[in-house]
Design a protein around this motif. Structure first.
Motif, PDB file in Angstrom:
ATOM      1  N   MET A  38      32.725  16.712 130.556  1.00 36.15           N
ATOM      2  CA  MET A  38      32.244  16.187 129.298  1.00 36.15           C
ATOM      3  C   MET A  38      30.750  16.487 129.164  1.00 36.15           C
ATOM      4  N   ASP A  39      30.364  16.998 128.022  1.00 36.78           N
ATOM      5  CA  ASP A  39      28.975  17.385 127.789  1.00 36.78           C
ATOM      6  C   ASP A  39      28.191  16.187 127.250  1.00 36.78           C
ATOM      7  N   THR A  40      27.140  15.799 127.968  1.00 38.35           N
ATOM      8  CA  THR A  40      26.336  14.647 127.541  1.00 38.35           C
ATOM      9  C   THR A  40      25.143  15.068 126.703  1.00 38.35           C
ATOM     10  N   ASN A  41      24.942  16.359 126.496  1.00 35.18           N
ATOM     11  CA  ASN A  41      23.796  16.846 125.735  1.00 35.18           C
ATOM     12  C   ASN A  41      24.145  17.168 124.294  1.00 35.18           C
ATOM     13  N   THR A  42      25.226  16.624 123.792  1.00 33.09           N
ATOM     14  CA  THR A  42      25.586  16.881 122.407  1.00 33.09           C
ATOM     15  C   THR A  42      24.673  16.093 121.483  1.00 33.09           C
ATOM     16  N   VAL A  43      24.378  16.689 120.338  1.00 33.64           N
ATOM     17  CA  VAL A  43      23.487  16.068 119.367  1.00 33.64           C
ATOM     18  C   VAL A  43      24.266  15.825 118.091  1.00 33.64           C
ATOM     19  N   ASN A  44      24.179  14.633 117.588  1.00 35.68           N
ATOM     20  CA  ASN A  44      24.820  14.302 116.323  1.00 35.68           C
ATOM     21  C   ASN A  44      23.825  14.614 115.206  1.00 35.68           C
ATOM     22  N   TYR A  45      23.974  15.775 114.605  1.00 30.81           N
ATOM     23  CA  TYR A  45      23.010  16.234 113.608  1.00 30.81           C
ATOM     24  C   TYR A  45      23.056  15.410 112.330  1.00 30.81           C
ATOM     25  N   GLN A  46      24.192  14.827 112.020  1.00 27.87           N
ATOM     26  CA  GLN A  46      24.288  13.984 110.830  1.00 27.87           C
ATOM     27  C   GLN A  46      23.432  12.723 110.994  1.00 27.87           C
ATOM     28  N   GLU A  47      23.437  12.148 112.193  1.00 29.29           N
ATOM     29  CA  GLU A  47      22.602  10.971 112.449  1.00 29.29           C
ATOM     30  C   GLU A  47      21.123  11.338 112.433  1.00 29.29           C
ATOM     31  N   GLU A  48      20.782  12.487 113.004  1.00 28.40           N
ATOM     32  CA  GLU A  48      19.389  12.923 112.995  1.00 28.40           C
ATOM     33  C   GLU A  48      18.905  13.199 111.581  1.00 28.40           C
ATOM     34  N   LYS A  49      19.786  13.776 110.764  1.00 24.62           N
ATOM     35  CA  LYS A  49      19.404  14.072 109.391  1.00 24.62           C
ATOM     36  C   LYS A  49      19.099  12.785 108.631  1.00 24.62           C
ATOM     37  N   LYS A  50      19.853  11.724 108.891  1.00 20.56           N
ATOM     38  CA  LYS A  50      19.604  10.438 108.243  1.00 20.56           C
ATOM     39  C   LYS A  50      18.230   9.897 108.621  1.00 20.56           C
ATOM     40  N   VAL A  51      17.861  10.052 109.890  1.00 22.34           N
ATOM     41  CA  VAL A  51      16.548   9.585 110.348  1.00 22.34           C
ATOM     42  C   VAL A  51      15.436  10.366 109.646  1.00 22.34           C
ATOM     43  N   TYR A  52      15.608  11.688 109.534  1.00 20.80           N
ATOM     44  CA  TYR A  52      14.588  12.500 108.873  1.00 20.80           C
ATOM     45  C   TYR A  52      14.448  12.136 107.396  1.00 20.80           C
ATOM     46  N   TYR A  53      15.548  11.832 106.747  1.00 19.32           N
ATOM     47  CA  TYR A  53      15.474  11.415 105.349  1.00 19.32           C
ATOM     48  C   TYR A  53      14.784  10.067 105.210  1.00 19.32           C
ATOM     49  N   LYS A  54      15.026   9.168 106.143  1.00 18.94           N
ATOM     50  CA  LYS A  54      14.336   7.868 106.113  1.00 18.94           C
ATOM     51  C   LYS A  54      12.839   8.051 106.297  1.00 18.94           C
ATOM     52  N   VAL A  55      12.450   8.932 107.212  1.00 16.78           N
ATOM     53  CA  VAL A  55      11.025   9.207 107.424  1.00 16.78           C
ATOM     54  C   VAL A  55      10.435   9.846 106.173  1.00 16.78           C
ATOM     55  N   LEU A  56      11.169  10.752 105.552  1.00  8.05           N
ATOM     56  CA  LEU A  56      10.694  11.390 104.327  1.00  8.05           C
ATOM     57  C   LEU A  56      10.485  10.369 103.218  1.00  8.05           C
ATOM     58  N   VAL A  57      11.419   9.461 103.053  1.00 15.95           N
ATOM     59  CA  VAL A  57      11.279   8.415 102.036  1.00 15.95           C
ATOM     60  C   VAL A  57      10.078   7.522 102.366  1.00 15.95           C
ATOM     61  N   GLY A  58       9.905   7.202 103.641  1.00 15.24           N
ATOM     62  CA  GLY A  58       8.738   6.406 104.044  1.00 15.24           C
ATOM     63  C   GLY A  58       7.431   7.117 103.733  1.00 15.24           C
ATOM     64  N   LEU A  59       7.372   8.414 104.005  1.00 13.41           N
ATOM     65  CA  LEU A  59       6.157   9.182 103.701  1.00 13.41           C
ATOM     66  C   LEU A  59       5.897   9.243 102.201  1.00 13.41           C
ATOM     67  N   LEU A  60       6.954   9.407 101.419  1.00 15.78           N
ATOM     68  CA  LEU A  60       6.777   9.431  99.965  1.00 15.78           C
ATOM     69  C   LEU A  60       6.304   8.082  99.437  1.00 15.78           C
ATOM     70  N   LEU A  61       6.855   6.998  99.986  1.00 12.92           N
ATOM     71  CA  LEU A  61       6.400   5.665  99.573  1.00 12.92           C
ATOM     72  C   LEU A  61       4.949   5.424  99.968  1.00 12.92           C
ATOM     73  N   LEU A  62       4.580   5.850 101.166  1.00 14.33           N
ATOM     74  CA  LEU A  62       3.179   5.692 101.591  1.00 14.33           C
ATOM     75  C   LEU A  62       2.237   6.538 100.732  1.00 14.33           C
ATOM     76  N   THR A  63       2.697   7.706 100.302  1.00 17.15           N
ATOM     77  CA  THR A  63       1.888   8.525  99.411  1.00 17.15           C
ATOM     78  C   THR A  63       1.702   7.823  98.068  1.00 17.15           C
ATOM     79  N   ALA A  64       2.761   7.204  97.560  1.00 19.62           N
ATOM     80  CA  ALA A  64       2.645   6.444  96.312  1.00 19.62           C
ATOM     81  C   ALA A  64       1.683   5.274  96.482  1.00 19.62           C
ATOM     82  N   VAL A  65       1.778   4.588  97.611  1.00 18.47           N
ATOM     83  CA  VAL A  65       0.866   3.467  97.882  1.00 18.47           C
ATOM     84  C   VAL A  65      -0.580   3.958  97.965  1.00 18.47           C
ATOM     85  N   THR A  66      -0.786   5.167  98.474  1.00 24.90           N
ATOM     86  CA  THR A  66      -2.130   5.737  98.559  1.00 24.90           C
ATOM     87  C   THR A  66      -2.757   5.844  97.174  1.00 24.90           C
ATOM     88  N   PHE A  67      -1.965   6.231  96.190  1.00 21.31           N
ATOM     89  CA  PHE A  67      -2.493   6.357  94.836  1.00 21.31           C
ATOM     90  C   PHE A  67      -2.612   5.020  94.122  1.00 21.31           C
TER      91      PHE A  67
END
Length: 121
Positions: free
Chosen positions: A1-30
Motif C-alpha cells: 500500500m502506497d502511503t505517499n498518495t496525495v488527494n489533489y481534490q482536498e489540496e485544491k480546496k485548501v488553495y481556494y480557501k487561501v485564495l478567498v482569504g487573500l482576496l478578502l484581506l485585499t478588500a480589507v486593505t482598501f
C-alpha cells in the motif's frame, strides 16, 4: 500500500480557501483606512500585509511543513528587528536638524503661520 498518495481534490480546496482569504484581506486593505482603525492606518496595513505574506509563503510557496526554513525565517526576522531598533534608537538620539525638519518644526510654528517657499539648494 502506497502511503505517499496525495488527494489533489482536498489540496485544491485548501488553495481556494487561501485564495478567498487573500482576496478578502485585499478588500480589507482598501476599506480599512475609511472604516476602522483610522488613527493607526500604517499599523493596520502592515499587519494585513504580514498575514497575506504568511499565507502566500506557507501555502503557495509550499513551506508549510518545512521546520528548518521556518526557524531560519523567524531568526532572520528577529535579527533584522534588533538591528532596526538599534539603528533607529541611535538615529533618534543623535538627530541634529530638528529646526529644519518638516516633522519637528511644525510643532514650533503657530497654527496660522504662513510658510515661505524654501530657498534653492
Amino acid at each position: 500500500m502506497d502511503t505517499n498518495t496525495v488527494n489533489y481534490q482536498e489540496e485544491k480546496k485548501v488553495y481556494y480557501k487561501v485564495l478567498v482569504g487573500l482576496l478578502l484581506l485585499t478588500a480589507v486593505t482598501f476599506i480599512q483606512p475609511h472604516m476602522f482603525m483610522t488613527e493607526s492606518t500604517f499599523l493596520a496595513q502592515m499587519l494585513i500585509a504580514v498575514v497575506k505574506a504568511y499565507l502566500i509563503v506557507m501555502y503557495y510557496m509550499h513551506l508549510k511543513g518545512e521546520k528548518l526554513i521556518t526557524a531560519m525565517v523567524w531568526f532572520s526576522l528577529a535579527l533584522v528587528t534588533v538591528f532596526f531598533v538599534i539603528v533607529i534608537g541611535i538615529d533618534v538620539v543623535n538627530f541634529q536638524f530638528g529646526a529644519e525638519s518638516h516633522i519637528t518644526a511644525a510643532a514650533e510654528h503657530s497654527a496660522g503661520a504662513v510658510h515661505a517657499t524654501p530657498a534653492a539648494h
